[in-house]
Design an enzyme around this catalytic site. Sequence first.
Site, PDB file in Angstrom:
ATOM      1  N   LYS A   1       0.842  -1.207   0.000  1.00  0.00           N
ATOM      2  CA  LYS A   1       0.000   0.000   0.000  1.00  0.00           C
ATOM      3  C   LYS A   1       0.876   1.255   0.000  1.00  0.00           C
ATOM      4  O   LYS A   1       0.645   2.188  -0.767  1.00  0.00           O
ATOM      5  CB  LYS A   1      -0.894  -0.020   1.250  1.00  0.00           C
ATOM      6  CG  LYS A   1      -1.520   1.312   1.571  1.00  0.00           C
ATOM      7  CD  LYS A   1      -2.377   1.246   2.809  1.00  0.00           C
ATOM      8  CE  LYS A   1      -1.677   1.571   4.104  1.00  0.00           C
ATOM      9  NZ  LYS A   1      -1.330   2.980   4.308  1.00  0.00           N
ATOM     10  N   ASN A   2       1.885   1.270   0.875  1.00  0.00           N
ATOM     11  CA  ASN A   2       2.682   2.486   1.019  1.00  0.00           C
ATOM     12  C   ASN A   2       3.625   2.737  -0.146  1.00  0.00           C
ATOM     13  O   ASN A   2       4.237   3.801  -0.237  1.00  0.00           O
ATOM     14  CB  ASN A   2       3.472   2.463   2.335  1.00  0.00           C
ATOM     15  CG  ASN A   2       2.564   2.698   3.535  1.00  0.00           C
ATOM     16  OD1 ASN A   2       1.378   2.981   3.372  1.00  0.00           O
ATOM     17  ND2 ASN A   2       3.117   2.572   4.727  1.00  0.00           N
TER      18      ASN A   2
ATOM     19  N   CYS B   1      -5.066   7.926  10.031  1.00  0.00           N
ATOM     20  CA  CYS B   1      -4.883   7.298  11.331  1.00  0.00           C
ATOM     21  C   CYS B   1      -4.545   8.310  12.414  1.00  0.00           C
ATOM     22  O   CYS B   1      -3.672   9.157  12.225  1.00  0.00           O
ATOM     23  CB  CYS B   1      -3.713   6.303  11.262  1.00  0.00           C
ATOM     24  SG  CYS B   1      -4.163   4.706  10.657  1.00  0.00           S
TER      25      CYS B   1
ATOM     26  N   ARG C   1       1.140  14.007  13.764  1.00  0.00           N
ATOM     27  CA  ARG C   1       1.465  13.830  12.352  1.00  0.00           C
ATOM     28  C   ARG C   1       1.380  15.124  11.539  1.00  0.00           C
ATOM     29  O   ARG C   1       0.547  15.266  10.643  1.00  0.00           O
ATOM     30  CB  ARG C   1       0.585  12.750  11.737  1.00  0.00           C
ATOM     31  CG  ARG C   1       0.673  11.459  12.507  1.00  0.00           C
ATOM     32  CD  ARG C   1       0.029  10.330  11.804  1.00  0.00           C
ATOM     33  NE  ARG C   1       0.869   9.784  10.746  1.00  0.00           N
ATOM     34  CZ  ARG C   1       0.537   8.727  10.030  1.00  0.00           C
ATOM     35  NH1 ARG C   1      -0.602   8.128  10.242  1.00  0.00           N
ATOM     36  NH2 ARG C   1       1.335   8.281   9.097  1.00  0.00           N
TER      37      ARG C   1
ATOM     38  N   ASP D   1       5.230   0.363  11.956  1.00  0.00           N
ATOM     39  CA  ASP D   1       3.991  -0.248  11.468  1.00  0.00           C
ATOM     40  C   ASP D   1       3.849  -1.723  11.866  1.00  0.00           C
ATOM     41  O   ASP D   1       2.824  -2.337  11.577  1.00  0.00           O
ATOM     42  CB  ASP D   1       3.906  -0.124   9.936  1.00  0.00           C
ATOM     43  CG  ASP D   1       3.540   1.288   9.497  1.00  0.00           C
ATOM     44  OD1 ASP D   1       3.206   2.106  10.371  1.00  0.00           O
ATOM     45  OD2 ASP D   1       3.599   1.572   8.288  1.00  0.00           O
TER      46      ASP D   1
ATOM     47  N   ARG E   1      -8.525  -0.477   5.242  1.00  0.00           N
ATOM     48  CA  ARG E   1      -7.712   0.566   4.598  1.00  0.00           C
ATOM     49  C   ARG E   1      -6.387  -0.006   4.082  1.00  0.00           C
ATOM     50  O   ARG E   1      -5.832   0.519   3.117  1.00  0.00           O
ATOM     51  CB  ARG E   1      -7.405   1.687   5.595  1.00  0.00           C
ATOM     52  CG  ARG E   1      -8.592   2.594   5.884  1.00  0.00           C
ATOM     53  CD  ARG E   1      -8.165   3.783   6.706  1.00  0.00           C
ATOM     54  NE  ARG E   1      -6.841   4.204   6.298  1.00  0.00           N
ATOM     55  CZ  ARG E   1      -5.882   4.601   7.127  1.00  0.00           C
ATOM     56  NH1 ARG E   1      -6.082   4.670   8.403  1.00  0.00           N
ATOM     57  NH2 ARG E   1      -4.706   4.948   6.659  1.00  0.00           N
TER      58      ARG E   1
HETATM   59  C1  UD1 Z   1       4.653   6.833   6.576  1.00  0.00           C
HETATM   60  C2  UD1 Z   1       3.808   5.617   6.360  1.00  0.00           C
HETATM   61  C3  UD1 Z   1       3.316   5.070   7.693  1.00  0.00           C
HETATM   62  C4  UD1 Z   1       4.498   4.834   8.641  1.00  0.00           C
HETATM   63  C5  UD1 Z   1       5.380   6.073   8.728  1.00  0.00           C
HETATM   64  C6  UD1 Z   1       6.671   5.836   9.499  1.00  0.00           C
HETATM   65  C7  UD1 Z   1       2.837   5.994   4.187  1.00  0.00           C
HETATM   66  C8  UD1 Z   1       1.608   6.310   3.395  1.00  0.00           C
HETATM   67  N1  UD1 Z   1       2.687   5.971   5.510  1.00  0.00           N
HETATM   68  O1  UD1 Z   1       3.832   7.824   7.196  1.00  0.00           O
HETATM   69  O2  UD1 Z   1       2.628   3.859   7.457  1.00  0.00           O
HETATM   70  O3  UD1 Z   1       4.009   4.548   9.943  1.00  0.00           O
HETATM   71  O4  UD1 Z   1       5.748   6.513   7.405  1.00  0.00           O
HETATM   72  O5  UD1 Z   1       7.382   4.796   8.946  1.00  0.00           O
HETATM   73  O6  UD1 Z   1       3.881   5.724   3.629  1.00  0.00           O
HETATM   74  N2  UD1 Z   1       6.929  14.525  10.958  1.00  0.00           N
HETATM   75  C9  UD1 Z   1       7.003  15.866  11.279  1.00  0.00           C
HETATM   76  N3  UD1 Z   1       6.732  16.785  10.296  1.00  0.00           N
HETATM   77  C10 UD1 Z   1       6.387  16.413   9.025  1.00  0.00           C
HETATM   78  C11 UD1 Z   1       6.318  15.043   8.715  1.00  0.00           C
HETATM   79  C12 UD1 Z   1       6.595  14.124   9.708  1.00  0.00           C
HETATM   80  O7  UD1 Z   1       7.309  16.232  12.415  1.00  0.00           O
HETATM   81  O8  UD1 Z   1       6.177  17.299   8.199  1.00  0.00           O
HETATM   82  C13 UD1 Z   1       7.217  13.509  12.006  1.00  0.00           C
HETATM   83  C14 UD1 Z   1       5.999  12.651  12.356  1.00  0.00           C
HETATM   84  O9  UD1 Z   1       5.165  13.264  13.302  1.00  0.00           O
HETATM   85  C15 UD1 Z   1       6.639  11.386  12.858  1.00  0.00           C
HETATM   86  C16 UD1 Z   1       7.917  11.266  12.007  1.00  0.00           C
HETATM   87  O10 UD1 Z   1       8.149  12.576  11.485  1.00  0.00           O
HETATM   88  O11 UD1 Z   1       7.027  11.530  14.208  1.00  0.00           O
HETATM   89  C17 UD1 Z   1       7.828  10.281  10.865  1.00  0.00           C
HETATM   90  O12 UD1 Z   1       6.657  10.514  10.116  1.00  0.00           O
HETATM   91  P1  UD1 Z   1       6.562  10.240   8.556  1.00  0.00           P
HETATM   92  O13 UD1 Z   1       7.723   9.433   8.114  1.00  0.00           O
HETATM   93  O14 UD1 Z   1       6.323  11.529   7.859  1.00  0.00           O
HETATM   94  O15 UD1 Z   1       5.253   9.366   8.448  1.00  0.00           O
HETATM   95  P2  UD1 Z   1       4.272   9.334   7.224  1.00  0.00           P
HETATM   96  O16 UD1 Z   1       5.039   9.648   5.985  1.00  0.00           O
HETATM   97  O17 UD1 Z   1       3.062  10.095   7.539  1.00  0.00           O
END
Ligand code: UD1
Length: 421
Positions: A23-24, A117, A122, A308, A400
């Site tokens: 999915k990701n 989620c 996030r 995850d 999902r």
């Molecule tokens: C993606 C995955 C999710 C997985 C996560 C971490 C997808 C669609 N989803 O989520 O399944 O759990 O990676 O492996 O690929 N952060 C910030 N600012 C930002 C962005 C992120 O502070 O602008 C922080 C987040 O709060 C978190 C960390 O960075 O603590 C990692 O998040 P991130 O890698 O961005 O997760 P997703 O990309 O949302």
Amino acid sequence: MLHYLSIKGKQKLKGSVCISGAKNAALPLLAATLLSKNEITLSNIPEVVDVKTLLKLLENLGAKTNLEKNIVTINTVPVKSACANYDIVRKMRASILTLGPLLARFGHCEVSMPGGCAIGQRPIDLHLKALEQMGATIELKQGYVVAKAPDGLKGTTIIFDKVTVTGSENILMAAALAHGVTKLVNVAKEPEVVQLCEFLKEAGVSIDGIGTSNLTIVGSYGELLDLKDIKVIPDRIEAGTYLCAGAITNSKITIVNVIPKHIESITLKLKQMGFNFNINENSITLLPALEIKPSDIETSEYPGFPTDVQAQFMALCTQANGTSIIDEKLFENRFMHVSEMTRMGANIKLKGHSATVEGNMDLIGADVMATDLRASSALVLAALVAKGTTRIHRIYHLDRGYENLEGKFSALGANIERLEE
Ligand code: UD1
């Protein structure tokens, strides 16, 4: 129609299960089709709700899509609108992946702030900051990110303060169409990011450093890309979930259609816990343990232990012979499964981002509530070893991200049914 899962526990599993496409990985590849100048076909697409939501969003923007038997054909050439509206985006956080490509292609866009989620705050500040560094002006208006770059995005050097998976993907797509060279530092190295790089590279975009945390991308000065058909990589999180299912029931099962390297952190952890493996090129057989040993886990970015799969491991640790400590380093609110597992008889103490999980627990079937995608699959695993019947409600979370979950578990011998509430 709302459904729940009814699972009768204490059944051994056996046989093999075929892992779906990731999915990701599918989500960023689908978002990247917004950069394409021709129709393309993506295969091994998991038919899960998140994928269907993104396809709906792309259609809403004007794309033509057709999903059949895990193959999607998609033509984004007719896309005229650059507004990703709230009604669809609120259903899935990954909709934010349309921000980079829409802005790069149209020079302006409006994307609703994401839902998805509830596993912590996030934020998307890093996505926005990077786009600003590339010359975009960004305003937040009534829940929408309104971004403008009328003269195109400009290549520059961006250092991500934190490793962010979708943040890296968004900026990578933006950089592919930018004017000049973009250097990205502290990029996520997840296999899903790597596949997106390869997708863009196949289309002729020069990208150096693929698979490392430093990428150099030469943009196309706004010209759309000649993207080529692609097959989505196997879902390492689904693979990890089924390995944990085999482990928690201490059964011999085989997962097929996997890339063993992508789940090394999981197989190594399971080895420490006493399990053995037969590993082939694209399949892994889990062999039962003589004794399930406790283990400490700390989640981290790839190639570390994936957040995850944290919830699923927690379920497994309730069956270990001793106490395990689980540290969740990525998301501050990713322990929502704990209270539900406790209702099934687990003994788990939370302190900050750390959970102490007592082993040797006799879990008992109960009515439990799925709270997020991976928390839900952890409850399925707990139910497999619980005495009696567990009913898991709100399984729309599971839908999902897991394709045909009850079909796959039934084929492995689990006593599982999807019923109407
Ligand atoms: C993606 C995955 C999710 C997985 C996560 C971490 C997808 C669609 N989803 O989520 O399944 O759990 O990676 O492996 O690929 N952060 C910030 N600012 C930002 C962005 C992120 O502070 O602008 C922080 C987040 O709060 C978190 C960390 O960075 O603590 C990692 O998040 P991130 O890698 O961005 O997760 P997703 O990309 O949302």
